[in-house]
Design a protein around this motif. Structure first.
Motif, PDB file in Angstrom:
ATOM      1  N   LEU A  23       0.820  -1.216   0.000  1.00 10.23           N
ATOM      2  CA  LEU A  23       0.000   0.000   0.000  1.00 10.23           C
ATOM      3  C   LEU A  23       0.856   1.269   0.000  1.00 10.23           C
ATOM      4  N   ARG A  25       3.018   2.265  -1.899  1.00 10.41           N
ATOM      5  CA  ARG A  25       3.205   2.880  -3.226  1.00 10.41           C
ATOM      6  C   ARG A  25       2.227   4.006  -3.466  1.00 10.41           C
ATOM      7  N   GLY A  26       1.071   3.933  -2.795  1.00 10.25           N
ATOM      8  CA  GLY A  26       0.074   4.988  -2.982  1.00 10.25           C
ATOM      9  C   GLY A  26       0.046   5.969  -1.822  1.00 10.25           C
ATOM     10  N   ALA A  27       1.053   5.931  -0.965  1.00 11.35           N
ATOM     11  CA  ALA A  27       1.019   6.785   0.235  1.00 11.35           C
ATOM     12  C   ALA A  27       2.099   7.856   0.189  1.00 11.35           C
ATOM     13  N   ASP A  28       1.822   8.985   0.836  1.00 11.88           N
ATOM     14  CA  ASP A  28       2.845  10.021   0.985  1.00 11.88           C
ATOM     15  C   ASP A  28       3.636   9.813   2.280  1.00 11.88           C
ATOM     16  N   THR A  61       9.778   1.331  -0.062  1.00  6.49           N
ATOM     17  CA  THR A  61       9.206   1.925  -1.277  1.00  6.49           C
ATOM     18  C   THR A  61       9.703   3.365  -1.359  1.00  6.49           C
ATOM     19  N   ARG A  63       8.611   6.135  -2.625  1.00  4.04           N
ATOM     20  CA  ARG A  63       7.738   7.311  -2.566  1.00  4.04           C
ATOM     21  C   ARG A  63       7.497   7.891  -1.160  1.00  4.04           C
ATOM     22  N   GLU A 217      -2.448  15.118   2.068  1.00  2.00           N
ATOM     23  CA  GLU A 217      -1.552  14.011   1.708  1.00  2.00           C
ATOM     24  C   GLU A 217      -2.037  12.697   2.329  1.00  2.00           C
ATOM     25  N   LYS A 218      -1.601  11.617   1.694  1.00  2.00           N
ATOM     26  CA  LYS A 218      -2.091  10.291   2.133  1.00  2.00           C
ATOM     27  C   LYS A 218      -1.189   9.721   3.221  1.00  2.00           C
TER      28      LYS A 218
END
Ligand code: IMP
Length: 431
Positions: A23, A25-28, A61, A63, A217-218
């Motif tokens: 998950l 990959r989609g988080a800040d 990850t 990001r 932001e996530k």
């Protein structure tokens, strides 16, 4: 953007590390909110396996930025070692990792106190000093990271702890592994060295995360251990010393409870437990062996063989309720292939009668007998399946039982250790 929290629905070891890695990959931001290096989050990337104990699994990850919140008890030396290990394996860490200045330092006397007290044997702990570190926090004597960075304050605080350690040893008529002043001198020298390296990482993470929240932001809150190891909601006293459940993300990160709108409950397709304490659906030694070997059920932190059992829907129902789980991720479904029949616990027979509610009294729980329903298993391997609709019908109806107990949808199923072995599950009407 609401915060998403990942929690374990069982006794830890549900595979949260792998899910957080996926998950991330989609988080800040990925933020660990509790526990310490007692956790063992295993993540496989290609041919490489990483076992993280203290750093958030999001670190693997590129990001997201990662945070160790003030709910964590962190051993500063171990923290730097884990960072160095990752950097040595090519993982970028610099500028991406922040530690709360309010996090409590887990220091070398904590594991000593744990052994002295016999807590390690009584509870079957990971022997990492987690209990004594949280005890110091609760008795308002803990050393927080901001003190670690201030040599004068640190000296005074360590003096207090050295004196107490001496008293504790004397009280039980034992001698410490080295004279206390020698231990103290070692601590001063170690922590003055680590302070300089830690300084750039130690920040006000409450401000950092709340500002990120306001910018939309996530944020992904990473839980450690599982619901039944929660100090308040677990199988007390056979628990860890922190709030492992979703509420711990609010207090352990300083995020408002109203921001935690998505809670992902991670649940293994069967159950395991490591350490002491009741485990209603535990299989007897012989029956557990095959599943343990096939599922590599050995502690990622201690290497201890995990106790293994059938899936327990009484526990899942409770975990879903106390965490407010909004979706489930089921892991290790592949391990059940080849079993012609599966047992599912749907209720307990307790001394007070039959119930579907998890008993708060651990003695009652220990005397509870699970009421099982049998379900057909599936013989074919599923580790190569990547589409939910291609899972055997028996596996899909087994998963339906999890959804019914948790009263929420399954969003993903994992059938192997690789990142690619996670399939998304379509909403009910489109399966
Ligand atoms: P402690 O957290 O080391 O104090 O151990 C307390 C209990 O929690 C023991 O039963 C441990 O085996 C268990 N425990 C702590 N961390 C984990 C984990 O990450 N996975 C599974 N069990 C854990």
């Amino acid at each position: 953007m609401p915060v998403t929290v990942v929690v374990g629905c069982q006794f830890g070891d549900e595979g949260k590390g792998k899910i957080v890695d996926y998950l991330a990959r989609g988080a800040d931001w990925v933020a660990r909110y509790g526990g310490g290096a007692n956790a063992g989050h295993t993540v496989q990337i290609g041919r490489e396996t990483f076992v993280l104990h203290l750093l958030p699994s999001g670190i693997l990850t590129p990001r997201p930025k990662c945070v160790i919140g003030h709910g964590v008890v962190a051993d500063p030396v171990y923290l730097l070692e884990e960072m160095d290990l990752l950097v040595g394996r090519g993982v970028p860490v610099a500028g991406r990792l922040f530690i709360s200045e309010g996090a409590h330092a887990l220091l070398p006397y904590h594991p000593m106190i744990e052994t002295l007290d016999g807590e390690d044997v009584r509870v079957g702990t990971t022997k990492r000093g987690i209990g004594p570190a949280y005890q110091d926090k609760v008795r308002r004597a803990g050393i927080r990271f901001y003190e670690l960075l201030d040599p004068k304050r640190l000296r005074v605080r360590l003096e207090e702890h050295a004196a107490r350690l001496e008293t504790l040893y004397r009280g039980v008529g034992k001698t410490p592994p080295a004279p206390i002043d020698q231990l103290f001198a070692g601590w001063i020298s170690t922590y003055s060295q680590v302070a300089d390296r830690l300084r750039p990482l130690v920040v006000d993470t409450v401000e950092l995360l709340n500002s990120a929240l306001r910018r939309g932001e996530k944020i992904l809150g990473e839980g450690a251990q599982g619901t039944f190891l929660d100090i308040d909601l677990g199988t007390y006293p056979y628990v860890t010393s922190s709030n492992t459940t979703a509420g711990g993300a609010a207090t352990g990160l300083g995020l408002p409870p109203s921001s935690l709108r998505k809670v992902i409950g991670v649940c293994k397709a069967y159950a395991t437990r490591v350490g002491e304490g009741p485990f209603p659906t535990e299989l007897s030694a012989g029956a557990a062996d095959a599943l343990r070997e096939k599922g590599s059920e050995f502690g990622a932190t201690t290497g201890r063989p995990r106790r293994v059992g059938w899936c327990d829907l009484v526990q899942l129902r409770y975990a879903a309720r106390v965490n407010g789980v909004t979706s489930l991720i089921i892991t290790k479904l592949d391990i059940l292939s080849g079993m012609p029949q599966l047992e599912i616990a749907t209720a307990y027979d307790t001394p007070g009668g039959r119930t579907t509610a998890h008993p708060v009294d651990t003695e009652v729980l220990a005397r509870s007998k699970p009421v099982y329903e049998s379900a057909p298993g599936w013989l074919e391997p599923v580790s190569g399946v990547r589409r939910y609709g291609e899972l055997p019908a028996a596996a899909r109806s087994y998963l339906d039982r999890f959804e019914a107990a948790a009263e929420c949808p399954i969003s993903m199923v994992s059938v192997g250790s690789a990142r690619s072995a996670i399939m998304t599950v379509p909403p009910r009407g489109r399966r």
